[in-house]
Scaffold this active site. Sequence first.
Site, PDB file in Angstrom:
ATOM      1  N   HIS A   1       0.877  -1.309  -0.105  1.00 10.91           N
ATOM      2  CA  HIS A   1      -0.165   0.119   0.053  1.00 10.91           C
ATOM      3  C   HIS A   1       0.776   1.342   0.027  1.00 10.91           C
ATOM      4  O   HIS A   1       1.663   1.446   0.645  1.00 10.91           O
ATOM      5  CB  HIS A   1      -0.805   0.032   1.064  1.00 10.91           C
ATOM      6  CG  HIS A   1      -1.986  -1.078   1.296  1.00 10.91           C
ATOM      7  ND1 HIS A   1      -3.038  -1.070   0.571  1.00 10.91           N
ATOM      8  CD2 HIS A   1      -1.624  -2.373   1.744  1.00 10.91           C
ATOM      9  CE1 HIS A   1      -3.630  -2.513   0.718  1.00 10.91           C
ATOM     10  NE2 HIS A   1      -2.716  -2.989   1.394  1.00 10.91           N
TER      11      HIS A   1
ATOM     12  N   LYS B   1      -7.770  -1.417  15.324  1.00 11.20           N
ATOM     13  CA  LYS B   1      -6.393  -0.697  15.858  1.00 11.20           C
ATOM     14  C   LYS B   1      -5.250  -0.879  14.947  1.00 11.20           C
ATOM     15  O   LYS B   1      -4.665   0.263  14.907  1.00 11.20           O
ATOM     16  CB  LYS B   1      -5.940  -1.494  17.238  1.00 11.20           C
ATOM     17  CG  LYS B   1      -6.817  -1.380  18.432  1.00 11.20           C
ATOM     18  CD  LYS B   1      -6.156  -2.011  19.600  1.00 11.20           C
ATOM     19  CE  LYS B   1      -6.913  -1.705  20.967  1.00 11.20           C
ATOM     20  NZ  LYS B   1      -6.194  -2.225  22.068  1.00 11.20           N
ATOM     21  N   PHE B   2      -5.422  -1.630  14.141  1.00 11.35           N
ATOM     22  CA  PHE B   2      -4.310  -1.487  13.068  1.00 11.35           C
ATOM     23  C   PHE B   2      -4.476  -0.300  12.071  1.00 11.35           C
ATOM     24  O   PHE B   2      -3.531   0.372  11.733  1.00 11.35           O
ATOM     25  CB  PHE B   2      -4.428  -2.717  12.181  1.00 11.35           C
ATOM     26  CG  PHE B   2      -3.567  -2.793  10.746  1.00 11.35           C
ATOM     27  CD1 PHE B   2      -2.341  -2.723  10.799  1.00 11.35           C
ATOM     28  CD2 PHE B   2      -4.560  -2.623   9.562  1.00 11.35           C
ATOM     29  CE1 PHE B   2      -1.867  -2.539   9.612  1.00 11.35           C
ATOM     30  CE2 PHE B   2      -3.714  -2.751   8.522  1.00 11.35           C
ATOM     31  CZ  PHE B   2      -2.440  -2.641   8.411  1.00 11.35           C
TER      32      PHE B   2
ATOM     33  N   TYR C   1      -2.070   4.144  10.958  1.00 11.74           N
ATOM     34  CA  TYR C   1      -1.788   4.947   9.826  1.00 11.74           C
ATOM     35  C   TYR C   1      -1.626   6.530  10.195  1.00 11.74           C
ATOM     36  O   TYR C   1      -1.276   7.110   9.493  1.00 11.74           O
ATOM     37  CB  TYR C   1      -2.837   4.978   8.833  1.00 11.74           C
ATOM     38  CG  TYR C   1      -2.686   3.592   7.678  1.00 11.74           C
ATOM     39  CD1 TYR C   1      -1.945   3.673   6.637  1.00 11.74           C
ATOM     40  CD2 TYR C   1      -3.427   2.363   8.052  1.00 11.74           C
ATOM     41  CE1 TYR C   1      -1.710   2.600   5.766  1.00 11.74           C
ATOM     42  CE2 TYR C   1      -3.123   1.386   7.195  1.00 11.74           C
ATOM     43  CZ  TYR C   1      -2.461   1.582   6.070  1.00 11.74           C
ATOM     44  OH  TYR C   1      -2.145   0.210   5.175  1.00 11.74           O
TER      45      TYR C   1
ATOM     46  N   HIS D   1      -3.239 -12.694  -0.011  1.00  9.21           N
ATOM     47  CA  HIS D   1      -3.546 -13.314   1.159  1.00  9.21           C
ATOM     48  C   HIS D   1      -3.906 -14.939   0.975  1.00  9.21           C
ATOM     49  O   HIS D   1      -2.910 -15.603   1.238  1.00  9.21           O
ATOM     50  CB  HIS D   1      -4.325 -12.530   2.202  1.00  9.21           C
ATOM     51  CG  HIS D   1      -3.982 -11.358   2.580  1.00  9.21           C
ATOM     52  ND1 HIS D   1      -2.700 -11.193   3.279  1.00  9.21           N
ATOM     53  CD2 HIS D   1      -4.417  -9.899   2.646  1.00  9.21           C
ATOM     54  CE1 HIS D   1      -2.532 -10.010   3.661  1.00  9.21           C
ATOM     55  NE2 HIS D   1      -3.587  -9.296   3.234  1.00  9.21           N
TER      56      HIS D   1
ATOM     57  N   ASP E   1       2.439  -3.665   4.304  1.00 14.04           N
ATOM     58  CA  ASP E   1       2.611  -2.387   4.854  1.00 14.04           C
ATOM     59  C   ASP E   1       3.923  -2.428   5.450  1.00 14.04           C
ATOM     60  O   ASP E   1       4.073  -2.466   6.792  1.00 14.04           O
ATOM     61  CB  ASP E   1       1.416  -2.004   5.806  1.00 14.04           C
ATOM     62  CG  ASP E   1       0.005  -2.158   5.218  1.00 14.04           C
ATOM     63  OD1 ASP E   1      -0.300  -1.081   4.536  1.00 14.04           O
ATOM     64  OD2 ASP E   1      -0.657  -2.965   5.440  1.00 14.04           O
TER      65      ASP E   1
ATOM     66  N   GLN F   1       4.302  -0.503   8.864  1.00 10.40           N
ATOM     67  CA  GLN F   1       3.583  -1.164   9.953  1.00 10.40           C
ATOM     68  C   GLN F   1       4.465  -2.402  10.541  1.00 10.40           C
ATOM     69  O   GLN F   1       4.284  -2.807  11.748  1.00 10.40           O
ATOM     70  CB  GLN F   1       2.130  -1.748   9.690  1.00 10.40           C
ATOM     71  CG  GLN F   1       1.284  -0.221   9.962  1.00 10.40           C
ATOM     72  CD  GLN F   1       0.893   0.308   8.699  1.00 10.40           C
ATOM     73  OE1 GLN F   1       1.591   0.236   7.818  1.00 10.40           O
ATOM     74  NE2 GLN F   1      -0.086   1.415   8.942  1.00 10.40           N
TER      75      GLN F   1
END
Length: 767
Positions: free
Chosen positions: A319, A388-389, A393, A608, A664, A667
């Site tokens: 992303h 929460k994820f 950002y 995924h 990501d 993260q």
Amino acid sequence: MPRQFPKLNISEVDEQVRLLAEKVFAKVLREEDSKDALSLFTVPEDCPIGQKEAKERELQKELAEQKSVETAKRKKSFKMIRSQSLSLQMPPQQDWKGPPAASPAMSPTTPVVTGATSLPTPAPYAMPEFQRVTISGDYCAGITLEDYEQAAKSLAKALMIREKYARLAYHRFPRITSQYLGHPRADTAPPEEGLPDFHPPPLPQEDPYCLDDAPPNLDYLVHMQGGILFVYDNKKMLEHQEPHSLPYPDLETYTVDMSHILALITDGPTKTYCHRRLNFLESKFSLHEMLNEMSEFKELKSNPHRDFYNVRKVDTHIHAAACMNQKHLLRFIKHTYQTEPDRTVAEKRGRKITLRQVFDGLHMDPYDLTVDSLDVHAGRQTFHRFDKFNSKYNPVGASELRDLYLKTENYLGGEYFARMVKEVARELEESKYQYSEPRLSIYGRSPEEWPNLAYWFIQHKVYSPNMRWIIQVPRIYDIFRSKKLLPNFGKMLENIFLPLFKATINPQDHRELHLFLKYVTGFDSVDDESKHSDHMFSDKSPNPDVWTSEQNPPYSYYLYYMYANIMVLNNLRRERGLSTFLFRPHCGEAGSITHLVSAFLTADNISHGLLLKKSPVLQYLYYLAQIPIAMSPLSNNSLFLEYSKNPLREFLHKGLHVSLSTDDPMQFHYTKEALMEEYAIAAQVWKLSTCDLCEIARNSVLQSGLSHQEKQKFLGQNYYKEGPEGNDIRKTNVAQIRMAFRYETLCNELSFLSDAMKSEEITALTN
């Protein structure tokens, strides 16, 4: 002959199939708990009573078959077919003369399909000798002949349905699978025919931002009906409802096809058959590795100039808003504050705000920031907490900093974000061998999002030869509807796709968007898949233009209408000689198994795919159709699945078309080269060999939106051909032995399906 969408009627569906499909959907809707919702599709790993009862039933079937004269005849005819198939799959062995010499006899055998007039010529490629594993017998499935034939024919039908949707949308479908299914054009069409149309990169002397090459306008009209855009040659044709000759999808037909797949994944004999075949594939690879690992390694050692570090790798799922690591973001924030603290960066209620004032308002000094206080890294607290994820950002938990640094639309016109993306691109260009496909968001709130994004791309000169762009559409209609930003779901679809149709029909009037679309290779559908929906998608579902409730449409609804519009758009663009797009949704990360059914019909490839582990039928279908899967084990480790339980290694061994991606880096990763971090950790945890890593890297290039010319340069001139013939070890560093093993194994599995169809024909002739 014009391409048309073949229509079916719901009345043509077997009543039992329809009821079973509805039962599957109802089960998913009724049970929020994922384990319960998946119970229909899984083969229990440890259930002694269930296993004992199943064995008893199989034994009774076997005993009944032994007494049947009819079954004996069918077994005999199938044994003849199987013997022929096995003899064709086993080329004679000779001494390996090395890559320069051609030895046709050493090549893996191309399939002989029903109705073929002559044997296909083996690929003119030299093959080193290696040890093969074969199993002979009456039928090698380990189940009764009746169950085997039922399962094989059902799987073949599912693959034919997949092929229909793939070809209509100019998505990819393996030529070898098509040959075994007996497709009439599989033998005569040139191998490169099924390749997607991606715009080649500009030459060194060309300007990547040149706006002067737009083709002439056509002045067609576009009108949305039932959530799908229809193209009309002129106003008169629109009044008479006579659309331009393009294939337009039909919801009832799609529902019929989806019912067949849903019924298939709950069919007992098919589940047993697929479960056994998948176990066999994994065991067969283990034997291949044991017998041929050193031979593969010798091949790689004798390959000059090429190793894992200098083969091309593509980050197939990343992303853009998180394409930099946390240290990169922190360094950039500090740099902008040190060099331009008094620059106006925002406007609030008519008052202009400088960068210094932004940080003063947050009561912080950038000098004191650390990667820990930046708090953008996912940790233990984000496991199974997608909410929460998403908050990660926001640097330091402040949405103001996200709007300023990670958005394309803000007071600065997305300048800071563009600068960071260009820094990431520069690092990729310096590495030379790494590429990425960042996702940029189009929300569907307004039709102006597209021209604004195109302007951002051109204004800030974001083009990089090492990047191809994918547009992600978040599934957040419910949020926009609750804020009264959209009247219905149809308006969201119109805002997403109408600007693309206009830029395709009249590119002279939309030069910037026409240019930007050259570098866009696909679409993605993103959001939390574990969100529950109370709506069962079917041909009775309300049309998008009357979906006015604040409830979000289900995942399958999103996928169908995105696919439908991409399909029409691709056919229009192909007619104009323009690049086409692939549909590459997030799928199978969490939620219902029905997501993977929808993607099996509509997607070119998925990201995924973790839930494939829960459904042996779908996993086997994804293998037979060689549907690409971009897997991100480090991302999954923080969100849904512990690293050690990730099925990537298992999928790779079985032969599914998997690649590694980062998702990501901001993260989940710590180093500057996030993709290499993924490969390094996977190699260490799962003890992957160099050949394994290079195979994954080769898969990533094949899955990517890189152009035909680039893939020829990175993988070899014949990369689009299957088996060893399509592999140039001098460029990919993948052993020819490995490629031959993969090709022969796939041919063997497909031959089970074609043999079942042949046995039916022979039985019909002998009766």
